[in-house]
Design a protein around this motif. Sequence first.
Motif, PDB file in Angstrom:
ATOM      1  N   ILE A  28       3.895  -4.557   7.110  1.00  0.00           N
ATOM      2  CA  ILE A  28       3.712  -3.122   6.914  1.00  0.00           C
ATOM      3  C   ILE A  28       2.652  -2.839   5.855  1.00  0.00           C
ATOM      4  O   ILE A  28       2.685  -3.376   4.743  1.00  0.00           O
ATOM      5  N   SER A  29       1.704  -1.969   6.205  1.00  0.00           N
ATOM      6  CA  SER A  29       0.765  -1.396   5.245  1.00  0.00           C
ATOM      7  C   SER A  29       1.253   0.013   4.907  1.00  0.00           C
ATOM      8  O   SER A  29       1.493   0.816   5.816  1.00  0.00           O
ATOM      9  N   ALA A  30       1.430   0.302   3.620  1.00  0.00           N
ATOM     10  CA  ALA A  30       1.969   1.594   3.196  1.00  0.00           C
ATOM     11  C   ALA A  30       0.874   2.435   2.562  1.00  0.00           C
ATOM     12  O   ALA A  30       0.050   1.929   1.787  1.00  0.00           O
ATOM     13  N   TYR A  31       0.876   3.745   2.887  1.00  0.00           N
ATOM     14  CA  TYR A  31      -0.179   4.655   2.449  1.00  0.00           C
ATOM     15  C   TYR A  31       0.429   5.865   1.740  1.00  0.00           C
ATOM     16  O   TYR A  31       1.384   6.479   2.228  1.00  0.00           O
ATOM     17  N   ALA A  32      -0.143   6.198   0.596  1.00  0.00           N
ATOM     18  CA  ALA A  32       0.203   7.396  -0.153  1.00  0.00           C
ATOM     19  C   ALA A  32      -0.938   7.662  -1.120  1.00  0.00           C
ATOM     20  O   ALA A  32      -1.808   6.801  -1.316  1.00  0.00           O
ATOM     21  N   ASN A  33      -0.945   8.841  -1.736  1.00  0.00           N
ATOM     22  CA  ASN A  33      -2.015   9.103  -2.697  1.00  0.00           C
ATOM     23  C   ASN A  33      -1.684   8.504  -4.067  1.00  0.00           C
ATOM     24  O   ASN A  33      -0.565   8.019  -4.305  1.00  0.00           O
ATOM     25  N   SER A  34      -2.649   8.527  -4.970  1.00  0.00           N
ATOM     26  CA  SER A  34      -2.497   7.833  -6.254  1.00  0.00           C
ATOM     27  C   SER A  34      -1.379   8.431  -7.092  1.00  0.00           C
ATOM     28  O   SER A  34      -0.654   7.704  -7.789  1.00  0.00           O
ATOM     29  N   GLY A  35      -1.213   9.749  -7.057  1.00  0.00           N
ATOM     30  CA  GLY A  35      -0.150  10.373  -7.822  1.00  0.00           C
ATOM     31  C   GLY A  35       1.225   9.921  -7.373  1.00  0.00           C
ATOM     32  O   GLY A  35       2.115   9.661  -8.203  1.00  0.00           O
ATOM     33  N   THR A  36       1.409   9.806  -6.071  1.00  0.00           N
ATOM     34  CA  THR A  36       2.691   9.348  -5.533  1.00  0.00           C
ATOM     35  C   THR A  36       2.931   7.891  -5.873  1.00  0.00           C
ATOM     36  O   THR A  36       4.025   7.510  -6.317  1.00  0.00           O
TER      37      THR A  36
END
Length: 265
Positions: A75-83
Amino acid sequence: MKVSVLSSGSTGNSTLIETPQHKILMDAGLSGKKTKELLAQVGVDIKDIDMVFISHDHTDHSGGLGVLMRRYPKISAYANSGTWNYLIESNKIGKLPVEQINTFESGITKTFGDLDVTSFATSHDAAQPQYYVFTSGGKRFACLTDTGYVSSTVKGEIRDADGYLMEFNYDDMMLRNGPYSWALKHRIMSDVGHLSNDQAADTLLDVVSPKTKHIFLAHRSQHNNTQYLAHETAEDLLVAGDANLPADVKIIDTNPMQAGSLTKI
């Protein structure tokens, strides 16, 4: 592109999005065991999930992410830097494998083979909330929950989609007359809270088009709403009202801890 809302509500949120090349989770707010069970209900092996996109840090959207990342290295997980910063610093979901962490800031589009994903900032009391539009095979699926306000910019991002996952969180009178403290009621109704049935339907009136065929009513409060009220509001304003929708549009209820059927968008 196919979609199944695995679970939607304050107890946990996760949606399966499937393309010929990918099996994706939009949010991971369930335990690994429950996610595996709900995926199996729609004929998907959890080992085939290759990407997870996180909207924000609240536990009902991210609480299961750590387990998934550690247990399934694919799994590759994606979110923004703040999260990411909040999740890592708070250690609420345990140690995260750095090689699976991918930063996806708001306001950009990334391509993953047969899938384009566009991120956009939203208004919610989390570290750095954002949602996504998924595009594949000429179809667009727009996701928007956990926001107290829908700006013209956000409407522009989600306009003219083939399918929507839209928050219908509360009925205004049920919330006002309900048992919550006034402070909590104010938080829910604020610009960094949630969308009421009427607010959600009004937003959809501004963005749907004749190509829109599926609208999933999501993140319904179990204390301040009912399936009937949410569905009735959507039907009255969108189907019986002035929305520019096709006659065969489907208004689809979602449930906590019960997977919806895998639907072709």
